[in-house]
Design an enzyme around this catalytic site. Structure first.
Site, mmCIF file in Angstrom:
data_model
loop_
_atom_site.group_PDB
_atom_site.id
_atom_site.type_symbol
_atom_site.label_atom_id
_atom_site.label_comp_id
_atom_site.label_asym_id
_atom_site.label_seq_id
_atom_site.Cartn_x
_atom_site.Cartn_y
_atom_site.Cartn_z
ATOM 1 N N ASP A 147 -38.369 13.661 80.020
ATOM 2 C CA ASP A 147 -38.343 14.395 81.283
ATOM 3 C C ASP A 147 -37.232 13.827 82.167
ATOM 4 O O ASP A 147 -37.049 12.613 82.222
ATOM 5 C CB ASP A 147 -39.700 14.258 81.980
ATOM 6 C CG ASP A 147 -39.879 15.241 83.111
ATOM 7 O OD1 ASP A 147 -39.145 15.118 84.115
ATOM 8 O OD2 ASP A 147 -40.742 16.120 83.016
ATOM 9 N N ASN A 151 -49.423 22.577 83.016
ATOM 10 C CA ASN A 151 -49.703 23.380 84.198
ATOM 11 C C ASN A 151 -49.575 24.841 83.790
ATOM 12 O O ASN A 151 -48.569 25.230 83.214
ATOM 13 C CB ASN A 151 -48.709 23.053 85.324
ATOM 14 C CG ASN A 151 -48.740 21.588 85.688
ATOM 15 O OD1 ASN A 151 -49.791 20.996 85.821
ATOM 16 N ND2 ASN A 151 -47.571 20.995 85.830
ATOM 17 N N GLN A 210 -46.880 24.931 87.790
ATOM 18 C CA GLN A 210 -45.892 25.249 86.758
ATOM 19 C C GLN A 210 -44.615 25.738 87.435
ATOM 20 O O GLN A 210 -44.649 26.660 88.253
ATOM 21 C CB GLN A 210 -46.417 26.313 85.786
ATOM 22 C CG GLN A 210 -45.473 26.568 84.624
ATOM 23 C CD GLN A 210 -46.044 27.549 83.607
ATOM 24 O OE1 GLN A 210 -47.097 28.142 83.791
ATOM 25 N NE2 GLN A 210 -45.316 27.724 82.526
ATOM 26 N N SER A 211 -43.497 25.092 87.105
ATOM 27 C CA SER A 211 -42.226 25.475 87.724
ATOM 28 C C SER A 211 -41.236 26.044 86.714
ATOM 29 O O SER A 211 -40.303 26.743 87.101
ATOM 30 C CB SER A 211 -41.607 24.287 88.467
ATOM 31 O OG SER A 211 -41.382 23.216 87.581
ATOM 32 N N VAL A 212 -41.416 25.726 85.437
ATOM 33 C CA VAL A 212 -40.613 26.325 84.371
ATOM 34 C C VAL A 212 -41.576 27.158 83.541
ATOM 35 O O VAL A 212 -42.550 26.634 83.004
ATOM 36 C CB VAL A 212 -39.911 25.264 83.499
ATOM 37 C CG1 VAL A 212 -39.126 25.926 82.374
ATOM 38 C CG2 VAL A 212 -38.996 24.378 84.346
ATOM 39 N N HIS A 220 -45.079 24.003 78.351
ATOM 40 C CA HIS A 220 -44.659 22.641 78.061
ATOM 41 C C HIS A 220 -45.802 21.672 78.330
ATOM 42 O O HIS A 220 -46.574 21.847 79.263
ATOM 43 C CB HIS A 220 -43.397 22.238 78.836
ATOM 44 C CG HIS A 220 -43.460 22.442 80.311
ATOM 45 N ND1 HIS A 220 -43.420 23.684 80.915
ATOM 46 C CD2 HIS A 220 -43.544 21.542 81.324
ATOM 47 C CE1 HIS A 220 -43.467 23.549 82.223
ATOM 48 N NE2 HIS A 220 -43.567 22.256 82.505
ATOM 49 N N HIS A 248 -46.693 17.791 79.182
ATOM 50 C CA HIS A 248 -46.194 16.515 79.676
ATOM 51 C C HIS A 248 -46.966 15.425 78.945
ATOM 52 O O HIS A 248 -48.196 15.448 78.919
ATOM 53 C CB HIS A 248 -46.459 16.375 81.178
ATOM 54 C CG HIS A 248 -45.721 17.340 82.034
ATOM 55 N ND1 HIS A 248 -44.523 17.030 82.641
ATOM 56 C CD2 HIS A 248 -46.011 18.613 82.393
ATOM 57 C CE1 HIS A 248 -44.115 18.069 83.343
ATOM 58 N NE2 HIS A 248 -45.003 19.047 83.207
#
Length: 114
Positions: A31, A87, A94-96, A100, A102
């Site tokens: 990350d 997320n 969630q931003s992307v 995904h 983590h």
């Protein structure tokens, strides 16, 4: 997946990433804004927006992503103490909008997380 994401570009190697694992279904990389001493992202190469968008047909892929998370944790030396977080949706952080996971570790992790 309707929208191009930064992860799509990483999968195609159009944007550099510190890749720690890759196979035909998944990619894992460090990350760029780590929240723990060890912080990797595990993503599917197949277009899937979030866990909330997953279907029963995605079960094998989702299981594979979890096993990749375990593998990168073991390879990083945190195989006995790590957290896997995803997320799902903007309200959950969630931003992307490409699924995904983590993988976090390398320090004590408090509970509840947020």
């Amino acid at each position: 997946m309707a929208e191009e994401t930064i992860f799509s570009k990483i999968i195609r190697k159009e944007i550099p990433a510190d890749i720690v694992y890759e196979d035909d279904q998944a990619l894992a990389f460090r990350d760029i804004a780590p929240q723990a001493p060890v912080h990797f992202l595990v993503i599917p190469k197949a277009p899937l927006v979030s866990l909330g968008d997953a279907e029963d047909a995605d079960a094998a892929l989702l299981g594979h992503l979890m096993l990749v998370a375990r593998r990168v944790a073991q390879d990083a030396g945190i195989g006995d103490a790590f957290r896997v977080v995803t997320n799902s949706g903007e309200a959950a952080g969630q931003s992307v909008f490409h699924l995904h996971l983590h993988v976090l570790g390398g320090r004590p992790l408090a509970w509840p997380p947020g």
